[in-house]
Design a protein around this motif. Structure first.
Motif, PDB file in Angstrom:
ATOM      1  N   THR A 295       0.829  -1.203   0.000  1.00 58.21           N
ATOM      2  CA  THR A 295       0.000   0.000   0.000  1.00 58.21           C
ATOM      3  C   THR A 295       0.861   1.250   0.000  1.00 58.21           C
ATOM      4  O   THR A 295       2.009   1.242   0.453  1.00 58.21           O
ATOM      5  CB  THR A 295      -0.921   0.061   1.238  1.00 58.21           C
ATOM      6  OG1 THR A 295      -0.117   0.280   2.431  1.00 58.21           O
ATOM      7  CG2 THR A 295      -1.726  -1.209   1.396  1.00 58.21           C
ATOM      8  N   CYS A 296       0.266   2.334  -0.529  1.00 57.36           N
ATOM      9  CA  CYS A 296       0.782   3.683  -0.335  1.00 57.36           C
ATOM     10  C   CYS A 296      -0.228   4.394   0.552  1.00 57.36           C
ATOM     11  O   CYS A 296      -1.434   4.160   0.441  1.00 57.36           O
ATOM     12  CB  CYS A 296       0.922   4.430  -1.660  1.00 57.36           C
ATOM     13  SG  CYS A 296       2.043   3.657  -2.840  1.00 57.36           S
ATOM     14  N   ARG A 297       0.231   5.246   1.417  1.00 54.81           N
ATOM     15  CA  ARG A 297      -0.669   5.937   2.346  1.00 54.81           C
ATOM     16  C   ARG A 297      -0.343   7.424   2.382  1.00 54.81           C
ATOM     17  O   ARG A 297       0.815   7.813   2.213  1.00 54.81           O
ATOM     18  CB  ARG A 297      -0.591   5.332   3.750  1.00 54.81           C
ATOM     19  CG  ARG A 297      -1.002   3.854   3.767  1.00 54.81           C
ATOM     20  CD  ARG A 297      -0.780   3.201   5.114  1.00 54.81           C
ATOM     21  NE  ARG A 297      -1.021   1.760   5.027  1.00 54.81           N
ATOM     22  CZ  ARG A 297      -2.022   1.118   5.608  1.00 54.81           C
ATOM     23  NH1 ARG A 297      -2.902   1.801   6.340  1.00 54.81           N
ATOM     24  NH2 ARG A 297      -2.168  -0.176   5.478  1.00 54.81           N
ATOM     25  N   LEU A 298      -1.367   8.227   2.619  1.00 51.43           N
ATOM     26  CA  LEU A 298      -1.225   9.683   2.697  1.00 51.43           C
ATOM     27  C   LEU A 298      -1.550  10.130   4.111  1.00 51.43           C
ATOM     28  O   LEU A 298      -2.607   9.785   4.655  1.00 51.43           O
ATOM     29  CB  LEU A 298      -2.156  10.375   1.700  1.00 51.43           C
ATOM     30  CG  LEU A 298      -2.087  11.902   1.653  1.00 51.43           C
ATOM     31  CD1 LEU A 298      -0.737  12.368   1.109  1.00 51.43           C
ATOM     32  CD2 LEU A 298      -3.226  12.464   0.792  1.00 51.43           C
ATOM     33  N   SER A 314      -5.756  -6.641  -6.257  1.00 48.60           N
ATOM     34  CA  SER A 314      -4.889  -7.305  -7.236  1.00 48.60           C
ATOM     35  C   SER A 314      -3.421  -6.981  -7.024  1.00 48.60           C
ATOM     36  O   SER A 314      -2.545  -7.651  -7.583  1.00 48.60           O
ATOM     37  CB  SER A 314      -5.302  -6.911  -8.655  1.00 48.60           C
ATOM     38  OG  SER A 314      -5.218  -5.499  -8.818  1.00 48.60           O
ATOM     39  N   ILE A 315      -3.112  -5.944  -6.222  1.00 51.52           N
ATOM     40  CA  ILE A 315      -1.722  -5.572  -5.950  1.00 51.52           C
ATOM     41  C   ILE A 315      -1.274  -6.281  -4.681  1.00 51.52           C
ATOM     42  O   ILE A 315      -1.756  -5.975  -3.586  1.00 51.52           O
ATOM     43  CB  ILE A 315      -1.572  -4.050  -5.790  1.00 51.52           C
ATOM     44  CG1 ILE A 315      -2.009  -3.327  -7.067  1.00 51.52           C
ATOM     45  CG2 ILE A 315      -0.126  -3.692  -5.462  1.00 51.52           C
ATOM     46  CD1 ILE A 315      -1.975  -1.818  -6.956  1.00 51.52           C
ATOM     47  N   ILE A 316      -0.366  -7.222  -4.827  1.00 45.82           N
ATOM     48  CA  ILE A 316       0.081  -8.003  -3.675  1.00 45.82           C
ATOM     49  C   ILE A 316       1.574  -7.827  -3.402  1.00 45.82           C
ATOM     50  O   ILE A 316       2.093  -8.396  -2.444  1.00 45.82           O
ATOM     51  CB  ILE A 316      -0.233  -9.497  -3.881  1.00 45.82           C
ATOM     52  CG1 ILE A 316       0.462 -10.024  -5.131  1.00 45.82           C
ATOM     53  CG2 ILE A 316      -1.731  -9.731  -3.948  1.00 45.82           C
ATOM     54  CD1 ILE A 316       0.323 -11.521  -5.323  1.00 45.82           C
ATOM     55  N   PHE A 317       2.245  -7.035  -4.234  1.00 47.28           N
ATOM     56  CA  PHE A 317       3.681  -6.830  -4.065  1.00 47.28           C
ATOM     57  C   PHE A 317       3.946  -5.483  -3.395  1.00 47.28           C
ATOM     58  O   PHE A 317       3.158  -4.536  -3.520  1.00 47.28           O
ATOM     59  CB  PHE A 317       4.403  -6.908  -5.415  1.00 47.28           C
ATOM     60  CG  PHE A 317       4.420  -8.280  -6.008  1.00 47.28           C
ATOM     61  CD1 PHE A 317       5.473  -9.142  -5.747  1.00 47.28           C
ATOM     62  CD2 PHE A 317       3.384  -8.725  -6.816  1.00 47.28           C
ATOM     63  CE1 PHE A 317       5.501 -10.420  -6.292  1.00 47.28           C
ATOM     64  CE2 PHE A 317       3.398  -9.994  -7.364  1.00 47.28           C
ATOM     65  CZ  PHE A 317       4.457 -10.852  -7.095  1.00 47.28           C
ATOM     66  N   GLY A 334       6.391   2.909  -7.355  1.00 44.95           N
ATOM     67  CA  GLY A 334       7.126   1.821  -7.983  1.00 44.95           C
ATOM     68  C   GLY A 334       6.970   0.555  -7.162  1.00 44.95           C
ATOM     69  O   GLY A 334       7.094   0.578  -5.928  1.00 44.95           O
ATOM     70  N   TYR A 335       6.693  -0.562  -7.824  1.00 47.06           N
ATOM     71  CA  TYR A 335       6.350  -1.799  -7.120  1.00 47.06           C
ATOM     72  C   TYR A 335       7.309  -2.930  -7.458  1.00 47.06           C
ATOM     73  O   TYR A 335       8.009  -2.906  -8.485  1.00 47.06           O
ATOM     74  CB  TYR A 335       4.913  -2.216  -7.469  1.00 47.06           C
ATOM     75  CG  TYR A 335       3.865  -1.323  -6.856  1.00 47.06           C
ATOM     76  CD1 TYR A 335       3.153  -1.724  -5.734  1.00 47.06           C
ATOM     77  CD2 TYR A 335       3.597  -0.061  -7.383  1.00 47.06           C
ATOM     78  CE1 TYR A 335       2.188  -0.901  -5.163  1.00 47.06           C
ATOM     79  CE2 TYR A 335       2.643   0.765  -6.820  1.00 47.06           C
ATOM     80  CZ  TYR A 335       1.943   0.342  -5.715  1.00 47.06           C
ATOM     81  OH  TYR A 335       0.996   1.164  -5.142  1.00 47.06           O
ATOM     82  N   ASN A 336       7.293  -3.943  -6.608  1.00 43.82           N
ATOM     83  CA  ASN A 336       8.159  -5.100  -6.798  1.00 43.82           C
ATOM     84  C   ASN A 336       7.630  -6.079  -7.846  1.00 43.82           C
ATOM     85  O   ASN A 336       8.271  -7.105  -8.115  1.00 43.82           O
ATOM     86  CB  ASN A 336       8.363  -5.833  -5.469  1.00 43.82           C
ATOM     87  CG  ASN A 336       9.157  -5.008  -4.472  1.00 43.82           C
ATOM     88  OD1 ASN A 336       9.901  -4.108  -4.851  1.00 43.82           O
ATOM     89  ND2 ASN A 336       8.991  -5.291  -3.197  1.00 43.82           N
ATOM     90  N   ASP A 337       6.450  -5.800  -8.415  1.00 47.26           N
ATOM     91  CA  ASP A 337       5.935  -6.655  -9.494  1.00 47.26           C
ATOM     92  C   ASP A 337       6.276  -6.079 -10.865  1.00 47.26           C
ATOM     93  O   ASP A 337       5.614  -6.381 -11.855  1.00 47.26           O
ATOM     94  CB  ASP A 337       4.424  -6.856  -9.350  1.00 47.26           C
ATOM     95  CG  ASP A 337       3.645  -5.552  -9.453  1.00 47.26           C
ATOM     96  OD1 ASP A 337       4.294  -4.481  -9.506  1.00 47.26           O
ATOM     97  OD2 ASP A 337       2.413  -5.599  -9.483  1.00 47.26           O
ATOM     98  N   TYR A 338       7.303  -5.221 -10.906  1.00 47.08           N
ATOM     99  CA  TYR A 338       7.866  -4.644 -12.129  1.00 47.08           C
ATOM    100  C   TYR A 338       6.995  -3.540 -12.724  1.00 47.08           C
ATOM    101  O   TYR A 338       7.182  -3.166 -13.883  1.00 47.08           O
ATOM    102  CB  TYR A 338       8.102  -5.705 -13.216  1.00 47.08           C
ATOM    103  CG  TYR A 338       8.731  -6.999 -12.770  1.00 47.08           C
ATOM    104  CD1 TYR A 338       9.333  -7.118 -11.522  1.00 47.08           C
ATOM    105  CD2 TYR A 338       8.754  -8.106 -13.604  1.00 47.08           C
ATOM    106  CE1 TYR A 338       9.918  -8.305 -11.111  1.00 47.08           C
ATOM    107  CE2 TYR A 338       9.348  -9.306 -13.206  1.00 47.08           C
ATOM    108  CZ  TYR A 338       9.915  -9.397 -11.951  1.00 47.08           C
ATOM    109  OH  TYR A 338      10.507 -10.576 -11.552  1.00 47.08           O
ATOM    110  N   THR A 339       6.033  -3.009 -11.997  1.00 45.57           N
ATOM    111  CA  THR A 339       5.132  -1.993 -12.534  1.00 45.57           C
ATOM    112  C   THR A 339       5.290  -0.668 -11.781  1.00 45.57           C
ATOM    113  O   THR A 339       5.842  -0.607 -10.684  1.00 45.57           O
ATOM    114  CB  THR A 339       3.665  -2.428 -12.432  1.00 45.57           C
ATOM    115  OG1 THR A 339       3.298  -2.534 -11.035  1.00 45.57           O
ATOM    116  CG2 THR A 339       3.438  -3.754 -13.130  1.00 45.57           C
ATOM    117  N   ILE A 340       4.759   0.391 -12.414  1.00 44.87           N
ATOM    118  CA  ILE A 340       4.582   1.680 -11.752  1.00 44.87           C
ATOM    119  C   ILE A 340       3.096   2.004 -11.798  1.00 44.87           C
ATOM    120  O   ILE A 340       2.489   2.046 -12.874  1.00 44.87           O
ATOM    121  CB  ILE A 340       5.383   2.798 -12.442  1.00 44.87           C
ATOM    122  CG1 ILE A 340       6.884   2.556 -12.265  1.00 44.87           C
ATOM    123  CG2 ILE A 340       5.007   4.159 -11.882  1.00 44.87           C
ATOM    124  CD1 ILE A 340       7.753   3.551 -12.984  1.00 44.87           C
TER     125      ILE A 340
END
Length: 392
Positions: A295-298, A314-317, A334-340
């Protein structure tokens, strides 16, 4: 001394001190005093822990009283963002291993990057040319930063040091000869950031502390203690005075610090795993964090609480890095599943996702003028790592 104090405080009035100081009584009373002293620290620690948990509960209750509406509910009447497409414009190739950190120069053109190959490279992002290259005495150069003037870069990693290299117009000059060791921690250097001048630098470390250093003398000006584990990231408040900064670490805690006093003035503990990245909102009134909990948090500093969570089932990384667009409407993760993933900060929805990477995105930074952002792309075979420039 402890025995005598114990005797005088605990003996009945009818007995004299002289009678109590017989050998048999003295041994017995000393043993009792020792047991009393030995039992006090654990009892005190337990009491303090209980009191701390009680205070935390009361604090959360007070915060909850002010939690009247969610951010996305307030933003319902705001027009949604339209579709937008981002294309790769530049690819900077040169590192021989994982790119771990990068930073933009304030001239909006140059980038400094550090890598697991032990090299620090200064790039011209327009031409993709390498302007300077420095080989560090160790691999895993985990942190780098550009000085506000653009005349120096700082870097460090597993050597536990933060080193500053002055830059010159002579590209053939040996920068290593001009290296200045500024900071020394007792564990790896995880992040560094110049303040609003070239004369001071902030560092965070795996030793659980942050510190403010004088670049010229190498003296520590202030230390910041409060994290219970490795500090992984920090970011300076975007103001002219720059008196506060935020840090995050393996204790799942984000702390806001006053650089003048060294005190933690706000802390937030809502993440469920390590906090890998923190970034101030452009106005300085809030900051975002990215964590291994996917997660990202504000967090709003004025409301003293978390106001938004950016996540999908669906985002688990985990999230490795976050940054805001210049206006603050977009949050890049930026995520560990190779996506932004690109999030609408106000509505809390994902508005875009960038594919195509061949390994996890280790770091990303939006350029100072907000027209582009750069990120590190890592290859599966750990070689040929490079940075990519994408216009917004």
């Amino acid at each position: 001394i402890i025995a005598i104090k114990f005797i005088t405080s605990c003996s009945p009035p009818s007995l004299s001190i002289k009678a109590l100081l017989s050998s048999a009584n003295l041994v017995f009373l000393v043993e009792m005093a020792a047991q009393e002293v030995a039992s006090q620290p654990s009892d005190t620690l337990t009491t303090l822990k209980t009191e701390s948990e009680t205070l935390k509960t009361k604090l959360e209750e007070e915060r909850a009283k002010l939690h009247d509406v969610e951010l996305h509910q307030v933003a319902e009447k705001i027009e949604a963002l339209g579709q937008f497409v981002m294309k790769t414009r530049r690819t900077l190739k040169g590192h021989g291993n994982k790119v771990l950190c990068m930073d933009w120069c304030k001239d909006k053109r140059r980038i400094v990057s550090s890598s697991q190959d032990g090299k620090v490279i200064v790039w011209d992002a327009f031409t993709t040319n390498k302007e300077h290259a420095v080989t560090m005495p160790c691999t895993w150069v985990m942190a780098c930063a550009y000085a506000p003037s653009g005349c120096a870069v700082a870097c460090g990693g597993l050597d536990n040091k933060c080193s500053v290299y002055p830059l010159s117009l002579d590209k053939n000059e040996n920068l290593a000869a001009k290296k200045k060791s500024v900071a020394m921690h007792t564990n790896y250097l995880s992040a560094c950031c110049f303040t609003n001048s070239d004369m001071q630098i902030l560092t965070s470390s795996g030793d659980g502390t942050c510190a403010l250093w004088d670049v010229e003398s190498g003296q520590m000006l202030q230390s910041f203690h409060g994290h219970a584990a490795d500090v992984l990231c920090l970011d300076l408040a975007p103001s002219e005075t720059g008196n506060t900064f935020v840090s995050g670490g393996c204790d799942k805690k984000a702390c806001v610090w006053d650089m003048r006093t060294g005190q933690c003035i706000q802390s937030f503990e809502t993440h469920e795993s390590d906090i890998n990245s923190v970034r101030y909102y452009p106005s300085g009134d809030a900051f975002a964090s990215g964590s291994d909990d996917a997660t990202c948090r504000l967090y709003d500093l004025r409301a003293d609480r978390e106001v938004a969570i950016y996540s999908k089932e669906s985002i688990i990384f985990g999230t490795s890095s976050v940054d805001f667009s210049l206006s603050g409407r977009l949050l890049f993760g930026g995520y560990n599943d190779y996506t932004i993933n690109v999030w609408d900060v106000l509505k809390g929805t994902r508005v875009s996702i960038l594919f195509g990477h061949e390994n996890r995105v280790s770091t990303l930074r939006v350029s100072p003028d907000g027209t582009a952002f750069s990120y590190a792309r890592l290859l599966v075979n750990w070689s040929g790592s490079h940075s990519v420039i994408t216009p917004l």
